[in-house]
Scaffold this motif. Structure first.
Motif, PDB file in Angstrom:
ATOM      1  N   GLU A   4     -42.323  37.500 -44.166  1.00  0.00           N
ATOM      2  CA  GLU A   4     -42.243  37.917 -45.562  1.00  0.00           C
ATOM      3  C   GLU A   4     -40.909  38.630 -45.759  1.00  0.00           C
ATOM      4  O   GLU A   4     -40.599  39.605 -45.071  1.00  0.00           O
ATOM      5  CB  GLU A   4     -43.396  38.860 -45.900  1.00  0.00           C
ATOM      6  CG  GLU A   4     -43.393  39.259 -47.372  1.00  0.00           C
ATOM      7  CD  GLU A   4     -44.435  40.325 -47.701  1.00  0.00           C
ATOM      8  OE1 GLU A   4     -45.217  40.111 -48.630  1.00  0.00           O
ATOM      9  OE2 GLU A   4     -44.442  41.377 -47.024  1.00  0.00           O
ATOM     10  N   LEU A   5     -40.113  38.110 -46.688  1.00  0.00           N
ATOM     11  CA  LEU A   5     -38.787  38.670 -46.914  1.00  0.00           C
ATOM     12  C   LEU A   5     -38.581  38.856 -48.407  1.00  0.00           C
ATOM     13  O   LEU A   5     -38.671  37.903 -49.184  1.00  0.00           O
ATOM     14  CB  LEU A   5     -37.728  37.726 -46.342  1.00  0.00           C
ATOM     15  CG  LEU A   5     -36.333  38.304 -46.127  1.00  0.00           C
ATOM     16  CD1 LEU A   5     -36.338  39.425 -45.103  1.00  0.00           C
ATOM     17  CD2 LEU A   5     -35.367  37.209 -45.702  1.00  0.00           C
ATOM     18  N   LYS A   6     -38.327  40.098 -48.799  1.00  0.00           N
ATOM     19  CA  LYS A   6     -38.111  40.417 -50.208  1.00  0.00           C
ATOM     20  C   LYS A   6     -36.779  41.130 -50.371  1.00  0.00           C
ATOM     21  O   LYS A   6     -36.419  41.978 -49.550  1.00  0.00           O
ATOM     22  CB  LYS A   6     -39.230  41.315 -50.752  1.00  0.00           C
ATOM     23  CG  LYS A   6     -40.600  40.654 -50.765  1.00  0.00           C
ATOM     24  CD  LYS A   6     -41.658  41.605 -51.319  1.00  0.00           C
ATOM     25  CE  LYS A   6     -43.025  40.927 -51.359  1.00  0.00           C
ATOM     26  NZ  LYS A   6     -44.048  41.802 -51.928  1.00  0.00           N
ATOM     27  N   LEU A   7     -36.084  40.791 -51.447  1.00  0.00           N
ATOM     28  CA  LEU A   7     -34.821  41.459 -51.760  1.00  0.00           C
ATOM     29  C   LEU A   7     -34.918  42.093 -53.142  1.00  0.00           C
ATOM     30  O   LEU A   7     -35.165  41.409 -54.130  1.00  0.00           O
ATOM     31  CB  LEU A   7     -33.658  40.459 -51.728  1.00  0.00           C
ATOM     32  CG  LEU A   7     -32.307  40.983 -52.230  1.00  0.00           C
ATOM     33  CD1 LEU A   7     -31.812  42.144 -51.373  1.00  0.00           C
ATOM     34  CD2 LEU A   7     -31.274  39.861 -52.272  1.00  0.00           C
ATOM     35  N   PHE A   8     -34.719  43.406 -53.186  1.00  0.00           N
ATOM     36  CA  PHE A   8     -34.655  44.133 -54.453  1.00  0.00           C
ATOM     37  C   PHE A   8     -33.183  44.252 -54.844  1.00  0.00           C
ATOM     38  O   PHE A   8     -32.371  44.795 -54.074  1.00  0.00           O
ATOM     39  CB  PHE A   8     -35.263  45.537 -54.303  1.00  0.00           C
ATOM     40  CG  PHE A   8     -36.745  45.536 -54.052  1.00  0.00           C
ATOM     41  CD1 PHE A   8     -37.644  45.764 -55.089  1.00  0.00           C
ATOM     42  CD2 PHE A   8     -37.250  45.297 -52.780  1.00  0.00           C
ATOM     43  CE1 PHE A   8     -39.005  45.754 -54.860  1.00  0.00           C
ATOM     44  CE2 PHE A   8     -38.611  45.283 -52.538  1.00  0.00           C
ATOM     45  CZ  PHE A   8     -39.501  45.515 -53.588  1.00  0.00           C
ATOM     46  N   GLY A   9     -32.835  43.720 -56.030  1.00  0.00           N
ATOM     47  CA  GLY A   9     -31.435  43.725 -56.431  1.00  0.00           C
ATOM     48  C   GLY A   9     -31.256  43.803 -57.929  1.00  0.00           C
ATOM     49  O   GLY A   9     -32.212  43.974 -58.687  1.00  0.00           O
ATOM     50  N   VAL A  10     -30.005  43.684 -58.355  1.00  0.00           N
ATOM     51  CA  VAL A  10     -29.628  43.634 -59.769  1.00  0.00           C
ATOM     52  C   VAL A  10     -28.696  42.443 -59.946  1.00  0.00           C
ATOM     53  O   VAL A  10     -27.763  42.263 -59.141  1.00  0.00           O
ATOM     54  CB  VAL A  10     -28.928  44.937 -60.215  1.00  0.00           C
ATOM     55  CG1 VAL A  10     -28.328  44.804 -61.603  1.00  0.00           C
ATOM     56  CG2 VAL A  10     -29.902  46.100 -60.182  1.00  0.00           C
ATOM     57  N   TRP A  11     -28.931  41.626 -60.973  1.00  0.00           N
ATOM     58  CA  TRP A  11     -28.198  40.361 -61.118  1.00  0.00           C
ATOM     59  C   TRP A  11     -26.685  40.531 -61.045  1.00  0.00           C
ATOM     60  O   TRP A  11     -25.981  39.717 -60.445  1.00  0.00           O
ATOM     61  CB  TRP A  11     -28.584  39.679 -62.443  1.00  0.00           C
ATOM     62  CG  TRP A  11     -28.000  40.381 -63.653  1.00  0.00           C
ATOM     63  CD1 TRP A  11     -28.578  41.353 -64.408  1.00  0.00           C
ATOM     64  CD2 TRP A  11     -26.696  40.192 -64.199  1.00  0.00           C
ATOM     65  NE1 TRP A  11     -27.726  41.787 -65.390  1.00  0.00           N
ATOM     66  CE2 TRP A  11     -26.557  41.079 -65.296  1.00  0.00           C
ATOM     67  CE3 TRP A  11     -25.615  39.358 -63.887  1.00  0.00           C
ATOM     68  CZ2 TRP A  11     -25.401  41.164 -66.069  1.00  0.00           C
ATOM     69  CZ3 TRP A  11     -24.454  39.439 -64.658  1.00  0.00           C
ATOM     70  CH2 TRP A  11     -24.361  40.329 -65.740  1.00  0.00           C
ATOM     71  N   GLY A  12     -26.149  41.597 -61.655  1.00  0.00           N
ATOM     72  CA  GLY A  12     -24.702  41.751 -61.739  1.00  0.00           C
ATOM     73  C   GLY A  12     -24.088  42.589 -60.636  1.00  0.00           C
ATOM     74  O   GLY A  12     -22.884  42.832 -60.641  1.00  0.00           O
ATOM     75  N   SER A  13     -24.886  43.017 -59.673  1.00  0.00           N
ATOM     76  CA  SER A  13     -24.374  43.900 -58.623  1.00  0.00           C
ATOM     77  C   SER A  13     -23.717  43.103 -57.497  1.00  0.00           C
ATOM     78  O   SER A  13     -24.368  42.257 -56.870  1.00  0.00           O
ATOM     79  CB  SER A  13     -25.513  44.740 -58.025  1.00  0.00           C
ATOM     80  OG  SER A  13     -25.093  45.345 -56.822  1.00  0.00           O
ATOM     81  N   PRO A  14     -22.438  43.387 -57.193  1.00  0.00           N
ATOM     82  CA  PRO A  14     -21.810  42.705 -56.063  1.00  0.00           C
ATOM     83  C   PRO A  14     -22.473  43.077 -54.741  1.00  0.00           C
ATOM     84  O   PRO A  14     -22.435  42.314 -53.781  1.00  0.00           O
ATOM     85  CB  PRO A  14     -20.356  43.204 -56.099  1.00  0.00           C
ATOM     86  CG  PRO A  14     -20.372  44.447 -56.918  1.00  0.00           C
ATOM     87  CD  PRO A  14     -21.510  44.315 -57.874  1.00  0.00           C
ATOM     88  N   PHE A  15     -23.149  44.237 -54.712  1.00  0.00           N
ATOM     89  CA  PHE A  15     -23.776  44.690 -53.476  1.00  0.00           C
ATOM     90  C   PHE A  15     -25.050  43.903 -53.164  1.00  0.00           C
ATOM     91  O   PHE A  15     -25.300  43.555 -52.016  1.00  0.00           O
ATOM     92  CB  PHE A  15     -24.051  46.194 -53.545  1.00  0.00           C
ATOM     93  CG  PHE A  15     -22.793  46.993 -53.726  1.00  0.00           C
ATOM     94  CD1 PHE A  15     -21.951  47.233 -52.667  1.00  0.00           C
ATOM     95  CD2 PHE A  15     -22.432  47.466 -54.988  1.00  0.00           C
ATOM     96  CE1 PHE A  15     -20.771  47.943 -52.834  1.00  0.00           C
ATOM     97  CE2 PHE A  15     -21.259  48.184 -55.168  1.00  0.00           C
ATOM     98  CZ  PHE A  15     -20.419  48.419 -54.094  1.00  0.00           C
ATOM     99  N   SER A  16     -25.857  43.623 -54.186  1.00  0.00           N
ATOM    100  CA  SER A  16     -27.048  42.814 -53.903  1.00  0.00           C
ATOM    101  C   SER A  16     -26.694  41.323 -53.777  1.00  0.00           C
ATOM    102  O   SER A  16     -27.339  40.595 -53.033  1.00  0.00           O
ATOM    103  CB  SER A  16     -28.152  43.041 -54.936  1.00  0.00           C
ATOM    104  OG  SER A  16     -27.743  42.772 -56.243  1.00  0.00           O
TER     105      SER A  16
END
Length: 226
Positions: A4-16
């Motif tokens: 199980e692999l989940k990524l919490f991010g923000v669409w415009g973030s270069p970091f995510s």
């Protein structure tokens, strides 16, 4: 494997986006969860990253990993195919050095140069240009920082390769140009046109609209402060 692999991010973030690029290079399946980082952080994000309360956070079989460079190294060590860090210890150490240089020196300086107003702007611009010249020196004679293929430093430098163009247009200030930084400019074009990169970068017009709104707010703040 039933992972199980989940990524919490923000669409415009270069970091995510870094993490998405690395996972796509590795060919690893994951679930993406968009966060409203400015107004309404989810309970899960706060649970998984109670220290910084920021994105990105990668959750692998219930275990959270935070901080984008830490996550990139974890991904590279967990999934061996298509390595993004060199296997040679010295080259690996150098990749870490330049990635740290980008995040701790270049990114803050570029951001300050593009968002400063008044007398601070010229000084900020000089500092950013000096740092980018140093970075360009490391890239000379190579297609990518990683050699012939996109690697760890290229992924970390994606802010310079993709975001800076839109931010400088929003700011009405040419910063990273072909005339000033021919080697970095060529690298940015090559980087953005790699299929795996191209498919995983946010649309430029969407970034441009977002940063225009942010910069207008910042300019208004400076104009109206006492």
């Amino acid at each position: 494997m039933g992972e199980e692999l989940k990524l919490f991010g923000v669409w415009g973030s270069p970091f995510s986006r870094r993490i998405e690029i690395a996972l796509k290079i590795k060919g690893v399946e994951y679930e993406y969860l968009e966060e409203d980082i400015f107004h309404n952080k989810s309970a899960l994000l706060l649970k998984y990253n109670p220290v910084h309360k920021k994105i990105p956070v990668l959750v692998h079989n219930g275990k959270p990993i935070a901080e984008s460079q830490v996550i990139l190294e974890y991904i590279d060590e967990t999934w061996n195919d298509n390595p993004i860090l060199p296997r040679d210890p010295y080259k690996r150490a150098m990749a870490r050095f330049w990635a740290k240089f980008i995040d701790e020196k270049c990114v803050p300086a570029i951001w300050k140069s593009l968002t400063s107003v008044g007398p601070e702007k010229e000084k900020a611009n000089e500092e950013a240009c000096e740092l980018l010249s140093t970075l360009e020196g490391e890239l000379k004679g190579k297609k990518f920082f990683g050699g012939e293929t996109v690697g760890f430093v290229d992924i970390v430098a994606s802010f310079i390769g993709h975001w800076v163009g839109a931010v400088q247009e929003a700011a009405g200030f040419d910063f990273l140009t072909e005339d000033k930084f021919p080697v970095l400019y060529k690298w940015a074009e090559e980087f953005k046109n790699c299929p795996v990169i191209k498919e995983n970068l946010p649309p430029r017009d969407k970034i441009l609209a977002f940063f225009k709104a942010q910069l207008e707010m910042l300019t208004s703040f400076y104009k109206n402060r006492v």
